[in-house]
Motif scaffolding. Structure first.
Motif, PDB file in Angstrom:
ATOM      1  N   LEU A  55      -2.382  25.929  27.319  1.00 51.88           N
ATOM      2  CA  LEU A  55      -3.173  25.000  26.498  1.00 51.88           C
ATOM      3  C   LEU A  55      -4.419  24.506  27.230  1.00 51.88           C
ATOM      4  O   LEU A  55      -5.480  24.360  26.626  1.00 51.88           O
ATOM      5  CB  LEU A  55      -2.311  23.827  26.034  1.00 51.88           C
ATOM      6  CG  LEU A  55      -1.200  24.193  25.042  1.00 51.88           C
ATOM      7  CD1 LEU A  55      -0.299  22.995  24.777  1.00 51.88           C
ATOM      8  CD2 LEU A  55      -1.771  24.767  23.752  1.00 51.88           C
ATOM      9  N   SER A  57      -6.062  26.178  29.540  1.00 48.66           N
ATOM     10  CA  SER A  57      -6.973  27.322  29.549  1.00 48.66           C
ATOM     11  C   SER A  57      -7.593  27.533  28.163  1.00 48.66           C
ATOM     12  O   SER A  57      -8.802  27.761  28.044  1.00 48.66           O
ATOM     13  CB  SER A  57      -6.224  28.571  30.004  1.00 48.66           C
ATOM     14  OG  SER A  57      -7.118  29.609  30.265  1.00 48.66           O
ATOM     15  N   ALA A  58      -6.781  27.435  27.134  1.00 49.04           N
ATOM     16  CA  ALA A  58      -7.274  27.623  25.769  1.00 49.04           C
ATOM     17  C   ALA A  58      -8.307  26.564  25.393  1.00 49.04           C
ATOM     18  O   ALA A  58      -9.264  26.851  24.659  1.00 49.04           O
ATOM     19  CB  ALA A  58      -6.107  27.601  24.782  1.00 49.04           C
ATOM     20  N   SER A  59      -8.155  25.348  25.916  1.00 44.71           N
ATOM     21  CA  SER A  59      -9.133  24.303  25.598  1.00 44.71           C
ATOM     22  C   SER A  59     -10.499  24.658  26.190  1.00 44.71           C
ATOM     23  O   SER A  59     -11.534  24.405  25.579  1.00 44.71           O
ATOM     24  CB  SER A  59      -8.659  22.935  26.086  1.00 44.71           C
ATOM     25  OG  SER A  59      -8.709  22.848  27.498  1.00 44.71           O
ATOM     26  N   ARG A  61     -11.518  27.759  26.738  1.00 38.08           N
ATOM     27  CA  ARG A  61     -11.992  28.896  25.930  1.00 38.08           C
ATOM     28  C   ARG A  61     -12.589  28.399  24.614  1.00 38.08           C
ATOM     29  O   ARG A  61     -13.624  28.888  24.155  1.00 38.08           O
ATOM     30  CB  ARG A  61     -10.829  29.863  25.685  1.00 38.08           C
ATOM     31  CG  ARG A  61     -11.149  31.031  24.789  1.00 38.08           C
ATOM     32  CD  ARG A  61     -12.165  31.963  25.454  1.00 38.08           C
ATOM     33  NE  ARG A  61     -12.449  33.122  24.649  1.00 38.08           N
ATOM     34  CZ  ARG A  61     -13.424  33.192  23.747  1.00 38.08           C
ATOM     35  NH1 ARG A  61     -14.187  32.149  23.494  1.00 38.08           N
ATOM     36  NH2 ARG A  61     -13.635  34.295  23.069  1.00 38.08           N
ATOM     37  N   ARG A  62     -11.952  27.414  24.003  1.00 39.45           N
ATOM     38  CA  ARG A  62     -12.478  26.838  22.751  1.00 39.45           C
ATOM     39  C   ARG A  62     -13.834  26.184  22.982  1.00 39.45           C
ATOM     40  O   ARG A  62     -14.731  26.285  22.149  1.00 39.45           O
ATOM     41  CB  ARG A  62     -11.496  25.815  22.176  1.00 39.45           C
ATOM     42  CG  ARG A  62     -10.440  26.412  21.295  1.00 39.45           C
ATOM     43  CD  ARG A  62      -9.667  25.361  20.490  1.00 39.45           C
ATOM     44  NE  ARG A  62      -9.215  24.231  21.280  1.00 39.45           N
ATOM     45  CZ  ARG A  62      -8.082  24.189  21.979  1.00 39.45           C
ATOM     46  NH1 ARG A  62      -7.280  25.218  21.989  1.00 39.45           N
ATOM     47  NH2 ARG A  62      -7.762  23.116  22.665  1.00 39.45           N
ATOM     48  N   ALA A  63     -13.985  25.493  24.105  1.00 41.31           N
ATOM     49  CA  ALA A  63     -15.267  24.853  24.414  1.00 41.31           C
ATOM     50  C   ALA A  63     -16.364  25.910  24.564  1.00 41.31           C
ATOM     51  O   ALA A  63     -17.495  25.701  24.117  1.00 41.31           O
ATOM     52  CB  ALA A  63     -15.150  24.004  25.678  1.00 41.31           C
ATOM     53  N   ALA A  65     -16.361  28.866  23.073  1.00 40.92           N
ATOM     54  CA  ALA A  65     -16.607  29.387  21.722  1.00 40.92           C
ATOM     55  C   ALA A  65     -17.485  28.418  20.927  1.00 40.92           C
ATOM     56  O   ALA A  65     -18.417  28.834  20.235  1.00 40.92           O
ATOM     57  CB  ALA A  65     -15.284  29.629  21.004  1.00 40.92           C
ATOM     58  N   LYS A  66     -17.186  27.144  21.035  1.00 42.26           N
ATOM     59  CA  LYS A  66     -17.970  26.126  20.322  1.00 42.26           C
ATOM     60  C   LYS A  66     -19.426  26.135  20.778  1.00 42.26           C
ATOM     61  O   LYS A  66     -20.340  25.967  19.982  1.00 42.26           O
ATOM     62  CB  LYS A  66     -17.350  24.745  20.549  1.00 42.26           C
ATOM     63  CG  LYS A  66     -17.974  23.651  19.739  1.00 42.26           C
ATOM     64  CD  LYS A  66     -17.226  22.343  19.925  1.00 42.26           C
ATOM     65  CE  LYS A  66     -17.862  21.253  19.091  1.00 42.26           C
ATOM     66  NZ  LYS A  66     -17.179  19.970  19.269  1.00 42.26           N
ATOM     67  N   VAL A  71     -17.595  34.362  27.739  1.00 46.20           N
ATOM     68  CA  VAL A  71     -16.402  33.986  28.488  1.00 46.20           C
ATOM     69  C   VAL A  71     -16.109  34.984  29.610  1.00 46.20           C
ATOM     70  O   VAL A  71     -15.349  34.682  30.516  1.00 46.20           O
ATOM     71  CB  VAL A  71     -15.185  33.825  27.545  1.00 46.20           C
ATOM     72  CG1 VAL A  71     -14.672  35.169  27.061  1.00 46.20           C
ATOM     73  CG2 VAL A  71     -14.082  33.034  28.195  1.00 46.20           C
ATOM     74  N   GLY A  85     -15.878  18.603  26.597  1.00 47.69           N
ATOM     75  CA  GLY A  85     -14.453  18.894  26.497  1.00 47.69           C
ATOM     76  C   GLY A  85     -13.813  18.864  27.878  1.00 47.69           C
ATOM     77  O   GLY A  85     -14.101  17.989  28.689  1.00 47.69           O
TER      78      GLY A  85
END
Length: 156
Positions: A55, A57-59, A61-63, A65-66, A71, A85
């Motif tokens: 989670l 790491s995914a946060s 990655r989401r930042a 993407a946003k 990446v 973030g």
């Protein structure tokens, strides 16, 4: 400021999650080959730690993407300097998350050898991946990145 970076080595081209998986697999195989006992095995807790790492790491990655930026660590450039973030607290949330996840897998496996994986992953990204990326970001974003580096720690 020059955007030219040295050509990344294969160590940087191969994504860090692949390295983390390779380190965990090697540690698991070494433990099996040596017939090591698993006195540090805590599967339920280990999977919980793994999920927390995932989670984190995914946060990150989401930042990315946003912000619409790349990446892939070996990319020639990044479209944006991401400081929002999780990047507000650590410059490397994706690596931090992978490190925590590998620690979780070490707890699942439970052998002493398994705990080499998060240690080796930390050393690998801290001394190979991150310096390459920091150099790239400093060349690309200059003073803005240096100010960010001064404000936010590499890890935690």
């Amino acid at each position: 400021m020059s955007q030219d970076l040295p050509k990344p080595s294969i160590l940087v081209i191969i994504p860090p999650p692949v390295w983390a998986l390779a380190f965990v697999l090697a540690a698991w195989l070494a433990g099996r080959a040596a017939g090591l006992a698993a006195p540090l095995q805590f599967p339920l807790f280990g999977w919980a730690v793994f999920v927390v790492g995932f989670l984190i790491s995914a946060s990150g990655r989401r930042a990315f993407a946003k912000a619409g930026t790349e990446v892939i660590p070996a990319s020639k450039k990044n479209s944006a300097l991401v400081i929002a973030g999780p990047f507000h607290y650590t410059r490397n949330p994706m690596y931090l998350g992978i490190l925590v996840a590998t620690l979780g897998l070490a707890l699942v496996i439970g052998t002493v050898a398994a705990f080499a994986a998060p240690i080796v992953f930390f050393l690998f990204v801290n001394f190979i991946s991150i310096p390459y990326e920091e150099d790239k970001m400093e060349r690309q974003f200059g003073d803005e990145y240096r100010a960010y580096k001064a404000r936010v720690r590499r890890w935690i």
